[in-house]
Design a protein around this motif. Structure first.
Motif, PDB file in Angstrom:
ATOM      1  N   SER A  27       0.847  -1.189   0.000  1.00 12.52           N
ATOM      2  CA  SER A  27       0.000   0.000   0.000  1.00 12.52           C
ATOM      3  C   SER A  27       0.882   1.238   0.000  1.00 12.52           C
ATOM      4  CB  SER A  27      -0.933   0.031   1.209  1.00 12.52           C
ATOM      5  OG  SER A  27      -0.237   0.378   2.390  1.00 12.52           O
ATOM      6  N   HIS A  28       0.299   2.349  -0.467  1.00 10.34           N
ATOM      7  CA  HIS A  28       1.051   3.602  -0.527  1.00 10.34           C
ATOM      8  C   HIS A  28       1.355   4.127   0.875  1.00 10.34           C
ATOM      9  CE1 HIS A  28      -0.663   4.405  -4.841  1.00 10.34           C
ATOM     10  NE2 HIS A  28       0.089   3.324  -4.764  1.00 10.34           N
ATOM     11  N   ARG A  29       0.359   4.044   1.755  1.00  5.28           N
ATOM     12  CA  ARG A  29       0.555   4.525   3.119  1.00  5.28           C
ATOM     13  C   ARG A  29       1.660   3.730   3.825  1.00  5.28           C
ATOM     14  NH1 ARG A  29      -4.516   4.167   7.061  1.00  5.28           N
ATOM     15  NH2 ARG A  29      -4.110   1.956   6.665  1.00  5.28           N
ATOM     16  N   PHE A  30       1.625   2.406   3.667  1.00  2.00           N
ATOM     17  CA  PHE A  30       2.646   1.542   4.249  1.00  2.00           C
ATOM     18  C   PHE A  30       4.033   1.939   3.728  1.00  2.00           C
ATOM     19  CE2 PHE A  30       5.291  -2.290   3.943  1.00  2.00           C
ATOM     20  CZ  PHE A  30       5.221  -2.777   5.234  1.00  2.00           C
ATOM     21  N   THR A  31       4.130   2.226   2.437  1.00  2.00           N
ATOM     22  CA  THR A  31       5.411   2.590   1.832  1.00  2.00           C
ATOM     23  C   THR A  31       5.930   3.910   2.386  1.00  2.00           C
ATOM     24  OG1 THR A  31       4.719   1.474  -0.197  1.00  2.00           O
ATOM     25  CG2 THR A  31       6.618   2.927  -0.342  1.00  2.00           C
ATOM     26  N   ILE A  32       5.043   4.877   2.539  1.00  2.00           N
ATOM     27  CA  ILE A  32       5.463   6.186   3.052  1.00  2.00           C
ATOM     28  C   ILE A  32       6.042   6.054   4.457  1.00  2.00           C
ATOM     29  CG2 ILE A  32       4.608   8.440   3.823  1.00  2.00           C
ATOM     30  CD1 ILE A  32       2.611   8.294   1.452  1.00  2.00           C
ATOM     31  N   PHE A  33       5.356   5.287   5.313  1.00  3.00           N
ATOM     32  CA  PHE A  33       5.867   5.111   6.674  1.00  3.00           C
ATOM     33  C   PHE A  33       7.158   4.282   6.679  1.00  3.00           C
ATOM     34  CE2 PHE A  33       1.496   6.251   7.990  1.00  3.00           C
ATOM     35  CZ  PHE A  33       1.817   7.228   8.911  1.00  3.00           C
ATOM     36  N   THR A  34       7.296   3.369   5.716  1.00  2.00           N
ATOM     37  CA  THR A  34       8.537   2.610   5.599  1.00  2.00           C
ATOM     38  C   THR A  34       9.696   3.531   5.245  1.00  2.00           C
ATOM     39  OG1 THR A  34       7.341   0.626   4.900  1.00  2.00           O
ATOM     40  CG2 THR A  34       9.693   0.725   4.387  1.00  2.00           C
ATOM     41  N   ILE A  35       9.461   4.443   4.299  1.00  2.00           N
ATOM     42  CA  ILE A  35      10.502   5.415   3.921  1.00  2.00           C
ATOM     43  C   ILE A  35      10.874   6.277   5.119  1.00  2.00           C
ATOM     44  CG2 ILE A  35      10.980   7.419   2.467  1.00  2.00           C
ATOM     45  CD1 ILE A  35       9.194   6.131   0.319  1.00  2.00           C
ATOM     46  N   ILE A  36       9.863   6.669   5.902  1.00  5.14           N
ATOM     47  CA  ILE A  36      10.140   7.465   7.104  1.00  5.14           C
ATOM     48  C   ILE A  36      11.005   6.671   8.077  1.00  5.14           C
ATOM     49  CG2 ILE A  36       9.090   8.487   9.162  1.00  5.14           C
ATOM     50  CD1 ILE A  36       6.681   9.237   7.399  1.00  5.14           C
ATOM     51  N   ALA A  37      10.661   5.389   8.301  1.00  7.09           N
ATOM     52  CA  ALA A  37      11.413   4.566   9.250  1.00  7.09           C
ATOM     53  C   ALA A  37      12.857   4.370   8.793  1.00  7.09           C
ATOM     54  CB  ALA A  37      10.733   3.206   9.412  1.00  7.09           C
ATOM     55  N   VAL A  38      13.044   4.054   7.512  1.00  9.84           N
ATOM     56  CA  VAL A  38      14.396   3.841   7.000  1.00  9.84           C
ATOM     57  C   VAL A  38      15.171   5.152   6.991  1.00  9.84           C
ATOM     58  CG1 VAL A  38      15.757   3.064   5.021  1.00  9.84           C
ATOM     59  CG2 VAL A  38      13.656   1.860   5.631  1.00  9.84           C
ATOM     60  N   GLY A  39      14.501   6.250   6.635  1.00  6.84           N
ATOM     61  CA  GLY A  39      15.167   7.553   6.643  1.00  6.84           C
ATOM     62  C   GLY A  39      15.633   7.953   8.037  1.00  6.84           C
ATOM     63  N   MET A  40      14.762   7.721   9.043  1.00  8.51           N
ATOM     64  CA  MET A  40      15.150   8.016  10.420  1.00  8.51           C
ATOM     65  C   MET A  40      16.331   7.146  10.851  1.00  8.51           C
ATOM     66  SD  MET A  40      11.617   8.543  12.570  1.00  8.51           S
ATOM     67  CE  MET A  40      10.648  10.042  12.416  1.00  8.51           C
ATOM     68  N   SER A  41      16.316   5.881  10.424  1.00 13.55           N
ATOM     69  CA  SER A  41      17.421   4.983  10.768  1.00 13.55           C
ATOM     70  C   SER A  41      18.731   5.472  10.171  1.00 13.55           C
ATOM     71  CB  SER A  41      17.117   3.564  10.262  1.00 13.55           C
ATOM     72  OG  SER A  41      15.924   3.078  10.833  1.00 13.55           O
ATOM     73  N   THR A  42      18.676   5.932   8.921  1.00 16.86           N
ATOM     74  CA  THR A  42      19.867   6.473   8.265  1.00 16.86           C
ATOM     75  C   THR A  42      20.458   7.626   9.061  1.00 16.86           C
ATOM     76  OG1 THR A  42      19.054   5.829   6.078  1.00 16.86           O
ATOM     77  CG2 THR A  42      20.721   7.561   6.162  1.00 16.86           C
ATOM     78  N   VAL A  43      19.571   8.512   9.523  1.00 11.52           N
ATOM     79  CA  VAL A  43      20.029   9.673  10.294  1.00 11.52           C
ATOM     80  C   VAL A  43      20.577   9.247  11.652  1.00 11.52           C
ATOM     81  CG1 VAL A  43      19.297  11.806  11.418  1.00 11.52           C
ATOM     82  CG2 VAL A  43      18.457  11.252   9.120  1.00 11.52           C
ATOM     83  N   MET A  44      19.847   8.348  12.360  1.00 13.04           N
ATOM     84  CA  MET A  44      20.256   7.964  13.706  1.00 13.04           C
ATOM     85  C   MET A  44      21.555   7.153  13.701  1.00 13.04           C
ATOM     86  SD  MET A  44      18.280   9.401  15.802  1.00 13.04           S
ATOM     87  CE  MET A  44      18.930   8.571  17.255  1.00 13.04           C
ATOM     88  N   ILE A  45      21.768   6.342  12.674  1.00 10.75           N
ATOM     89  CA  ILE A  45      23.023   5.591  12.589  1.00 10.75           C
ATOM     90  C   ILE A  45      24.202   6.541  12.474  1.00 10.75           C
ATOM     91  CG2 ILE A  45      24.377   4.062  11.079  1.00 10.75           C
ATOM     92  CD1 ILE A  45      21.745   2.586  10.477  1.00 10.75           C
ATOM     93  N   ARG A  46      23.981   7.648  11.776  1.00  9.75           N
ATOM     94  CA  ARG A  46      25.040   8.652  11.641  1.00  9.75           C
ATOM     95  C   ARG A  46      25.186   9.493  12.897  1.00  9.75           C
ATOM     96  NH1 ARG A  46      29.352   9.345   8.540  1.00  9.75           N
ATOM     97  NH2 ARG A  46      28.141   8.703   6.696  1.00  9.75           N
ATOM     98  N   VAL A  47      24.060   9.837  13.542  1.00 10.44           N
ATOM     99  CA  VAL A  47      24.079  10.756  14.682  1.00 10.44           C
ATOM    100  C   VAL A  47      24.520  10.065  15.963  1.00 10.44           C
ATOM    101  CG1 VAL A  47      22.621  12.177  16.192  1.00 10.44           C
ATOM    102  CG2 VAL A  47      22.374  12.325  13.702  1.00 10.44           C
ATOM    103  N   LEU A  48      24.037   8.831  16.189  1.00  6.16           N
ATOM    104  CA  LEU A  48      24.339   8.117  17.431  1.00  6.16           C
ATOM    105  C   LEU A  48      25.759   7.555  17.348  1.00  6.16           C
ATOM    106  CD1 LEU A  48      22.866   7.380  20.076  1.00  6.16           C
ATOM    107  CD2 LEU A  48      22.323   5.171  19.050  1.00  6.16           C
ATOM    108  N   HIS A  49      26.667   8.184  18.038  1.00 11.04           N
ATOM    109  CA  HIS A  49      28.077   7.814  17.937  1.00 11.04           C
ATOM    110  C   HIS A  49      28.335   6.438  18.543  1.00 11.04           C
ATOM    111  CE1 HIS A  49      29.183  11.732  16.440  1.00 11.04           C
ATOM    112  NE2 HIS A  49      28.543  12.308  17.445  1.00 11.04           N
TER     113      HIS A  49
END
Length: 291
Positions: free
Chosen positions: A86-108
């Motif tokens: 579903s489109h809604r499922f995909t949007i939240f998936t992109i949000i989750a993966v995007g947040m993970s990308t940021v947190m992996i970089r930010v969390l030392h």
């Protein structure tokens, strides 16, 4: 009524974004605190991102960020989710993966231990909890979660089992890159990850419910008000102690709906007898709410 529905949806969306944030912290802790220090590979696309990062750093001298690789490798799967789920499922998936990308970089990174067994077990447990929590509340963490959902809808296999099947190449890669003992350690981590994920993500668990009651209509109405499930009624049963007339109700629910079933029973007939048993496989239609 429309205003109330919009308010409920906004509340659900906020909860899903919050869950995505919790997942991003879990995967960052697992990766930076346990897997990388212990030379352990994760499951799925996260493990593939670790592998590409290791090979590019070792043989090409290029330090590609694991978080950035995680997002790039997920792009084809975002497209699959958009088409198949579903489109809604995909949007939240992109949000989750995007947040993970940021947190992996930010969390030392913090090296708590380099013991590979400890790193495999605790990394797998932390990541499995985050992944299962995300799936339970209707969002995906990308990667094999998307493939797992698509395949599970066709075959009925559990998410953890599907993940372990696809992760064999990760174990072999760990053996070639870090040595074969680390392949076994990575296998332990992947196994722990899958088991914890299955415990938290109960939506894929199927349970047969048998309800013995003398108020069948009231119970049926209450259960179907709480849960969208069909119910089979068997009339003419008899209690062996007082020989009271009873009816037997049969239905199948997901593990995610057990709490709603219990609430429905308490409202309609708290004196009824309810039995739940796990189901190995279902043939035929079984309604699953849209993700």
């Amino acid at each position: 009524m429309n205003d109330l529905q919009q308010l409920i949806e906004r509340h659900q969306y906020t909860g899903r974004v919050g869950t995505a944030f919790i997942y991003s912290i879990c995967v960052s802790i697992a990766l930076n605190f346990f897997w990388n220090p212990g030379h352990i590979y994760s499951s799925g696309i996260t493990g593939a991102a670790q592998l590409v990062h290791t090979l590019s750093t070792r043989y090409l001298g290029v330090d590609l960020g694991i978080g950035e690789l995680l997002f790039l490798l997920n792009i084809p799967l975002f497209i699959l989710a958009w088409i198949k789920i579903s489109h809604r499922f995909t949007i939240f998936t992109i949000i989750a993966v995007g947040m993970s990308t940021v947190m992996i970089r930010v969390l030392h990174p913090v090296t708590l231990t380099t013991d590979p067994i400890i790193c495999a077990i605790f990394g797998g447990a932390v990541n499995g909890f985050g992944t299962g929590l995300a799936l339970r509340y209707g969002i995906s963490t990308g990667g094999l979660d998307i493939l797992g959902i698509v395949i599970r809808r066709a075959t009925g296999r559990k998410m953890g089992t599907i993940n372990m099947t696809f992760n064999a190449f990760i174990i072999v890669a760990a053996g070639f890159v870090f040595g074969w003992p680390y392949a076994f350690y990575s296998a332990i981590g992947i196994f722990v990850n899958a088991r914890v994920m299955d415990m938290v993500y109960t939506r894929q668990q199927r349970m047969q419910v048998m309800i013995i009651t003398d108020r069948p209509k009231t119970v049926v109405d209450s259960v179907q008000h709480h849960i969208r499930r069909g119910i089979t009624i068997v009339h003419g049963a008899e209690g062996a102690y007082k020989h009271n007339k009873k009816s037997i109700l049969f239905t199948v629910i997901s593990g995610y709906e057990v709490g709603e079933l219990q609430e429905a029973i308490n409202e309609s007939d708290p004196n009824s007898f309810v039995s739940l048993s796990n189901i190995v496989r279902i043939l035929g239609n079984f309604y699953e709410p849209r993700l």
